[in-house]
Write an enzyme that holds these catalytic residues in place. Structure first.
Site, PDB file in Angstrom:
ATOM      1  N   ALA A 188       0.874  -1.236   0.025  1.00  0.00           N
ATOM      2  CA  ALA A 188      -0.314   0.382  -0.066  1.00  0.00           C
ATOM      3  C   ALA A 188       0.843   0.954  -0.093  1.00  0.00           C
ATOM      4  O   ALA A 188       1.582   1.810   1.173  1.00  0.00           O
ATOM      5  CB  ALA A 188      -0.939   0.245   1.642  1.00  0.00           C
ATOM      6  N   LEU A 189       0.564   1.413  -1.184  1.00  0.00           N
ATOM      7  CA  LEU A 189       1.546   2.879  -1.833  1.00  0.00           C
ATOM      8  C   LEU A 189       1.158   4.096  -2.288  1.00  0.00           C
ATOM      9  O   LEU A 189       1.025   5.399  -1.268  1.00  0.00           O
ATOM     10  CB  LEU A 189       2.887   2.753  -2.004  1.00  0.00           C
ATOM     11  CG  LEU A 189       3.675   4.160  -2.919  1.00  0.00           C
ATOM     12  CD1 LEU A 189       3.843   4.772  -1.383  1.00  0.00           C
ATOM     13  CD2 LEU A 189       5.148   3.417  -3.761  1.00  0.00           C
TER      14      LEU A 189
ATOM     15  N   GLU B 292      -2.212   6.487  -2.872  1.00  0.00           N
ATOM     16  CA  GLU B 292      -3.400   7.599  -2.926  1.00  0.00           C
ATOM     17  C   GLU B 292      -4.090   8.188  -3.690  1.00  0.00           C
ATOM     18  O   GLU B 292      -3.343   8.190  -5.309  1.00  0.00           O
ATOM     19  CB  GLU B 292      -2.255   8.469  -1.428  1.00  0.00           C
ATOM     20  CG  GLU B 292      -1.436   7.386  -0.386  1.00  0.00           C
ATOM     21  CD  GLU B 292      -1.144   8.732   0.495  1.00  0.00           C
ATOM     22  OE1 GLU B 292      -1.771   9.115   0.408  1.00  0.00           O
ATOM     23  OE2 GLU B 292      -0.405   8.151   1.810  1.00  0.00           O
TER      24      GLU B 292
ATOM     25  N   GLY C 221     -10.323  -9.775 -36.508  1.00  0.00           N
ATOM     26  CA  GLY C 221     -11.685  -8.627 -37.056  1.00  0.00           C
ATOM     27  C   GLY C 221     -12.912  -8.703 -36.087  1.00  0.00           C
ATOM     28  O   GLY C 221     -13.068  -8.832 -35.013  1.00  0.00           O
TER      29      GLY C 221
ATOM     30  N   GLU D 123       2.870   0.198 -12.007  1.00  0.00           N
ATOM     31  CA  GLU D 123       4.267  -0.494 -11.628  1.00  0.00           C
ATOM     32  C   GLU D 123       4.657   0.929 -12.226  1.00  0.00           C
ATOM     33  O   GLU D 123       5.969   0.325 -12.747  1.00  0.00           O
ATOM     34  CB  GLU D 123       4.310  -1.807 -12.173  1.00  0.00           C
ATOM     35  CG  GLU D 123       3.872  -2.804 -11.648  1.00  0.00           C
ATOM     36  CD  GLU D 123       5.091  -3.006 -10.142  1.00  0.00           C
ATOM     37  OE1 GLU D 123       5.631  -2.710  -9.570  1.00  0.00           O
ATOM     38  OE2 GLU D 123       3.990  -3.428  -9.256  1.00  0.00           O
TER      39      GLU D 123
END
Length: 385
Positions: A123-124, A126, A342, A366
């Site tokens: 969790a970095l 924001e 197609g 990333e």
């Protein structure tokens, strides 16, 4: 660099490809439709990958991992890339940043993650700090032997199924060259910690079944023993993890591009128009030639970069180049594949439209393509300073 694979690497590639084809690919359609991986399926994939010795293949033997070198890891990532992130995420690669664990953190976080008993999330990012990581505003204030953390995170992959969070927060400031610079610390936070809430984020067009979440922290108290690494040096850890991770993202993209190419080539060889195979028309055959050329180039660059990582000579620019080339190659290859198919290329009866959708996020997470170009160009210019 020697570009031929060892016998062991050839066996590794064969084993992983067989696992992907038998255990993962058959579930792609249902997972994409439901935007969900059933818990029983997730547990089964995790169990089988542990039995095969694939789980935590990115971690050293000293902590219970497979101990693969970076080039072999890239080969595994290439094969896993031949299926959806929603499925191959359960062949877990614990965050390498956990190697910074010390003392009781090793038994509480590191080793359980390697065994498959616990799952982490990183969790970095924001809402106001994506590419600008230094712009994070989540703040941790020291209160005796604890930190009180307030703030929020978003775009956090598989946080809803993780057991703990590797979270970055501002813990101070310093003056450097006349400018104020944030000091950031990394924390290990169990998901049931009071004051932390995790909820599903907005639904994403790419990677259905592989969810991203939002994390909210309100007066969340975390003991100082849960600092990962050193206080105020969180970005030193993050930079190391992100740089190596970009090489593996590149390898993953190559596998997906190769699968899309193979399907497009087979379609071109069997689909008839105007009494001929469509692959016999230059408009199609040249697309196939371009796809094959770009995939080969991206693969060689990525494996060369992984080899440099093993030798300790890889630079940030090397990793940026590999990620930039591989992700943009995947984007072009999947777009060509849709064109070759197609109208059928956009029908959900076939996986081509899913390859095309899923490819789009690779140039964003990333580190965006623009960030990779920025890193690479700065490294180039430094040579002439």
């Amino acid at each position: 660099m020697e570009f031929s694979l060892t016998h062991e690497q050839e066996m590794l590639v064969s084993s992983v490809r067989s696992f992907v084809e038998k255990e993962l690919q058959p579930h792609e359609f249902a997972v994409d439709r439901a935007d969900e991986v059933p818990p029983a399926l997730a547990a089964s994939i995790r169990k089988k990958s542990i039995e095969l010795g694939l789980y935590a293949f990115n971690m050293p033997e000293s902590v219970g991992g497979a101990g693969l070198d970076y080039l072999s890891q890239a080969l595994v990532e290439r094969e896993l890339g031949r299926t959806s992130w929603a499925l191959h995420v359960f062949v877990a690669r614990p965050s390498k940043i956990l190697m910074a664990c010390k003392g009781e953190q090793i038994e509480r976080y590191l080793k359980p993650s390697v065994r498959g008993d616990r799952v982490d999330c990183f969790a970095l990012t924001e809402p106001g700090a994506g590419s600008d990581a230094m712009g994070i505003r989540t703040r941790a204030v020291r209160d005796g032997d604890h930190y009180v953390i307030n703030g929020s995170k978003h775009f956090i992959s598989h946080a809803e199924t993780a057991d703990f969070v590797i979270l970055f927060a501002v813990t101070g400031e310093e003056e450097r060259r006349g400018r104020t610079r944030k000091l950031v610390t990394c924390f290990l936070i169990d998901k049931d910690t009071p004051g932390m809430t995790v909820r599903r984020g907005p639904h994403c067009t790419s990677l259905r079944g592989y969810h991203q979440s939002e994390i909210f922290l309100t007066d969340c108290r975390v003991h100082v023993s849960q600092i990962l690494g050193e206080e105020h040096h969180g970005f030193d850890l993050a930079s190391e993890w992100l740089t190596a991770g970009r090489v593996m993202v590149a390898a993953n993209n190559i596998g997906r591009a190769q699968r899309a190419f193979e399907m497009a080539a087979e379609w071109a060889a069997t689909r008839q128009q105007f009494g001929k195979r469509i692959g016999d028309f230059q408009g199609t055959s040249f697309k196939l030639a371009d796809m094959a050329t770009e995939i080969r180039a991206a693969e060689l660059v990525t494996f060369y970069t992984a080899d440099k990582l093993d030798k300790g000579t890889m630079t940030d620019g090397d990793a940026a180049l590999a990620k930039l080339l591989a992700t943009e190659t995947l984007g072009r290859v999947t777009d060509h594949a849709v064109q070759i198919y197609g109208g059928m290329g956009l029908m959900d009866e076939l996986p081509i439209e899913r390859f095309w959708r899923d490819a789009r996020i690779e140039r964003i997470w990333e580190g965006t393509s623009e960030i990779q170009r920025h890193i690479l160009s700065k490294e180039i210019m430094r040579q002439y300073s």
